[in-house]
Motif scaffolding. Structure first.
Motif, PDB file in Angstrom:
ATOM      1  N   SER A 187      -1.819   7.416   3.870  1.00 17.78           N
ATOM      2  CA  SER A 187      -2.055   6.929   5.230  1.00 17.78           C
ATOM      3  C   SER A 187      -0.899   6.090   5.771  1.00 17.78           C
ATOM      4  O   SER A 187      -0.655   6.083   6.984  1.00 17.78           O
ATOM      5  CB  SER A 187      -3.353   6.121   5.275  1.00 17.78           C
ATOM      6  N   ASN A 207      -4.074  10.046  -0.840  1.00 16.09           N
ATOM      7  CA  ASN A 207      -4.085   9.229   0.370  1.00 16.09           C
ATOM      8  C   ASN A 207      -2.668   8.725   0.657  1.00 16.09           C
ATOM      9  O   ASN A 207      -2.111   7.939  -0.109  1.00 16.09           O
ATOM     10  CB  ASN A 207      -5.044   8.046   0.196  1.00 16.09           C
ATOM     11  N   GLN A 232       0.642   4.216  -2.807  1.00 16.40           N
ATOM     12  CA  GLN A 232       0.418   5.608  -2.423  1.00 16.40           C
ATOM     13  C   GLN A 232       1.564   6.499  -2.897  1.00 16.40           C
ATOM     14  O   GLN A 232       1.330   7.612  -3.381  1.00 16.40           O
ATOM     15  CB  GLN A 232       0.240   5.697  -0.906  1.00 16.40           C
ATOM     16  N   SER A 278      -4.850  13.333   2.302  1.00 21.04           N
ATOM     17  CA  SER A 278      -6.084  13.078   3.039  1.00 21.04           C
ATOM     18  C   SER A 278      -6.434  11.598   2.961  1.00 21.04           C
ATOM     19  O   SER A 278      -6.442  11.009   1.880  1.00 21.04           O
ATOM     20  CB  SER A 278      -7.244  13.904   2.480  1.00 21.04           C
ATOM     21  N   HIS A 279      -6.717  11.023   4.123  1.00 18.49           N
ATOM     22  CA  HIS A 279      -7.161   9.633   4.180  1.00 18.49           C
ATOM     23  C   HIS A 279      -8.631   9.585   4.610  1.00 18.49           C
ATOM     24  O   HIS A 279      -9.075   8.641   5.265  1.00 18.49           O
ATOM     25  CB  HIS A 279      -6.293   8.830   5.151  1.00 18.49           C
ATOM     26  N   ASP A 326     -10.695   6.492   4.344  1.00 18.17           N
ATOM     27  CA  ASP A 326     -10.336   5.366   5.210  1.00 18.17           C
ATOM     28  C   ASP A 326     -11.004   5.473   6.574  1.00 18.17           C
ATOM     29  O   ASP A 326     -10.976   4.511   7.351  1.00 18.17           O
ATOM     30  CB  ASP A 326      -8.818   5.332   5.441  1.00 18.17           C
ATOM     31  N   GLU A 334     -10.920  15.698   9.710  1.00 21.92           N
ATOM     32  CA  GLU A 334     -10.302  15.623   8.387  1.00 21.92           C
ATOM     33  C   GLU A 334     -11.151  16.346   7.341  1.00 21.92           C
ATOM     34  O   GLU A 334     -10.626  17.079   6.494  1.00 21.92           O
ATOM     35  CB  GLU A 334     -10.094  14.160   7.994  1.00 21.92           C
ATOM     36  N   ARG A 348       0.830  -1.201   0.000  1.00 25.48           N
ATOM     37  CA  ARG A 348       0.000   0.000   0.000  1.00 25.48           C
ATOM     38  C   ARG A 348       0.870   1.259   0.000  1.00 25.48           C
ATOM     39  O   ARG A 348       0.564   2.227  -0.673  1.00 25.48           O
ATOM     40  CB  ARG A 348      -0.936   0.004   1.209  1.00 25.48           C
TER      41      ARG A 348
END
Length: 362
Positions: free
Chosen positions: A336, A334, A106, A297-298, A301, A312, A102
């Motif tokens: 994260s 994203n 990202q 920005s996540h 999630d 957020e 991941r």
């Protein structure tokens, strides 16, 4: 689509970057439209007509290009095993565990967006366990106010686990023909030193950088640096409270500085005030690419309706509002997996020039 301040939030088809139209129709204050890559629907920034000249005189470097140039580092050595900031201290070992698949996806979202209209160099990643090398904004700062445009000041890290990064950066920049100088006192790169215009900078000190290092820079490089004391252990670099959005205007969290500091900032830039709450959510951890502001920005999630979700969303909407008023678009990426190391978007991008700031919105 998610309604935001009268505009529209669009999610890319691969679940990555989220692009926000500045006025609800995909256009900014000039004639830029949100554009899509024909293969996978990714939204791309819009370069102004007439730009894109990648040819440079013999003996030049990325700082001399008239297109944006950045330095990133692929997360080969990325990890969160060594706890070295307050955000990481709040997470147990399990929550800090990195999902490398991941993290790679990202990173590539950010890389693809920046490289669609800019030049992106990748820092070599030696096999030496430098878990934070991916955060290239801490590596140093290119002093592009100097006419030769060939000088980089490399970091003198406070945290012991990061000190090996300096030599990696020194080898890279010297190979590129730069004059690479290691700061003589504590200093942690462009995350701490923000270029406004001409030879004027804002410099953060206190937690990771020393005040004295800016005395040396002013003497050595003909700079004017407004010194700002970083006091909150969670906001330990200046990019957590400051973001120059144009050469004339800067996002500033005035409540985190004293009156004298704010007065000094007002003398050199137009202040766009943002709250401390929004800073904790990363509102100033941005990078500009022409008429687009990138921010992490996540949101998707998070559990809708939760406190973290509301915080957020509030940050995102405030940034959208500020950008819209100035004719910018906003793209959310994203990242994260990088929050696990206490970092967000601006930490991962070192500017090799500031060509985007030469693009003036109408």
């Amino acid at each position: 689509k998610v309604a935001s301040n009268g505009g529209a939030t669009k999610v890319a088809s691969n679940g990555g970057a989220t692009k926000v139209a500045s006025n609800g129709n995909g256009k900014n204050g000039t004639n830029g439209r949100a554009t899509k890559n024909g293969t996978n629907g990714r939204l791309r920034p819009v370069a102004p007509a007439g730009r894109g000249n990648l040819l440079a005189p013999e003996g030049s470097n990325p700082t001399t290009l008239d297109v944006p140039a950045y330095l990133l580092d692929f997360p080969f050595s990325y990890g969160a095993d060594v706890v070295n900031n307050s955000w990481m201290e709040d997470l147990d070992e399990k929550k800090r565990r990195i999902d490398m698949r991941r993290a790679t996806r990202q990173f590539l979202e950010l890389y693809n967006f920046l490289s669609s209209e800019g030049v992106v160099y990748l820092l070599p990643s030696p096999d030496n366990g430098l878990q934070d090398l991916v955060f290239t904004a801490n590596l140093g700062v290119v002093l592009d106010h100097l006419p030769e445009k060939n000088t980089v000041v490399l970091s003198n890290f406070t945290v012991a686990s990061r000190r090996g990064e300096t030599e990696v950066g020194k080898r890279f920049f010297e190979a590129m023909g730069y004059r690479a100088i290691v700061a003589p006192d504590r200093f942690e790169g462009e995350a701490e030193l923000k270029h406004l215009h001409d030879n004027v900078y804002l410099g953060g000190y206190g937690l990771r950088s020393s005040r004295e290092v800016y005395d040396w820079m002013e003497r050595t490089f003909d700079m004017r640096i407004v010194r700002l004391n970083q006091r909150d252990p969670y906001l330990y670099h200046l990019d957590t409270t400051i973001f120059p959005i144009t050469r004339e205007s800067t996002l500033v969290c005035t409540e985190l500085f004293d009156r004298k500091e704010v007065a000094q900032i007002e003398k050199v830039t137009n202040i766009l005030d943002v709250s401390a709450d929004h800073c904790f959510s990363g509102i100033t951890n941005c990078v500009r690419l022409y008429n687009t502001i990138l921010n992490a920005s996540h949101l998707h999630d998070l559990k809708a309706g939760s406190e973290e979700y509301r915080e957020e969303l509030s940050k995102n909407r405030r940034l959208e509002d500020l950008a819209s008023e100035m004719g910018f678009e906003v793209t959310f990426v994203n990242l994260s997996e990088y929050l696990k190391a206490g970092a967000v978007l601006s930490c991962m991008v070192m500017h090799l020039n500031r060509a985007s700031y030469d693009f003036r919105l109408l």
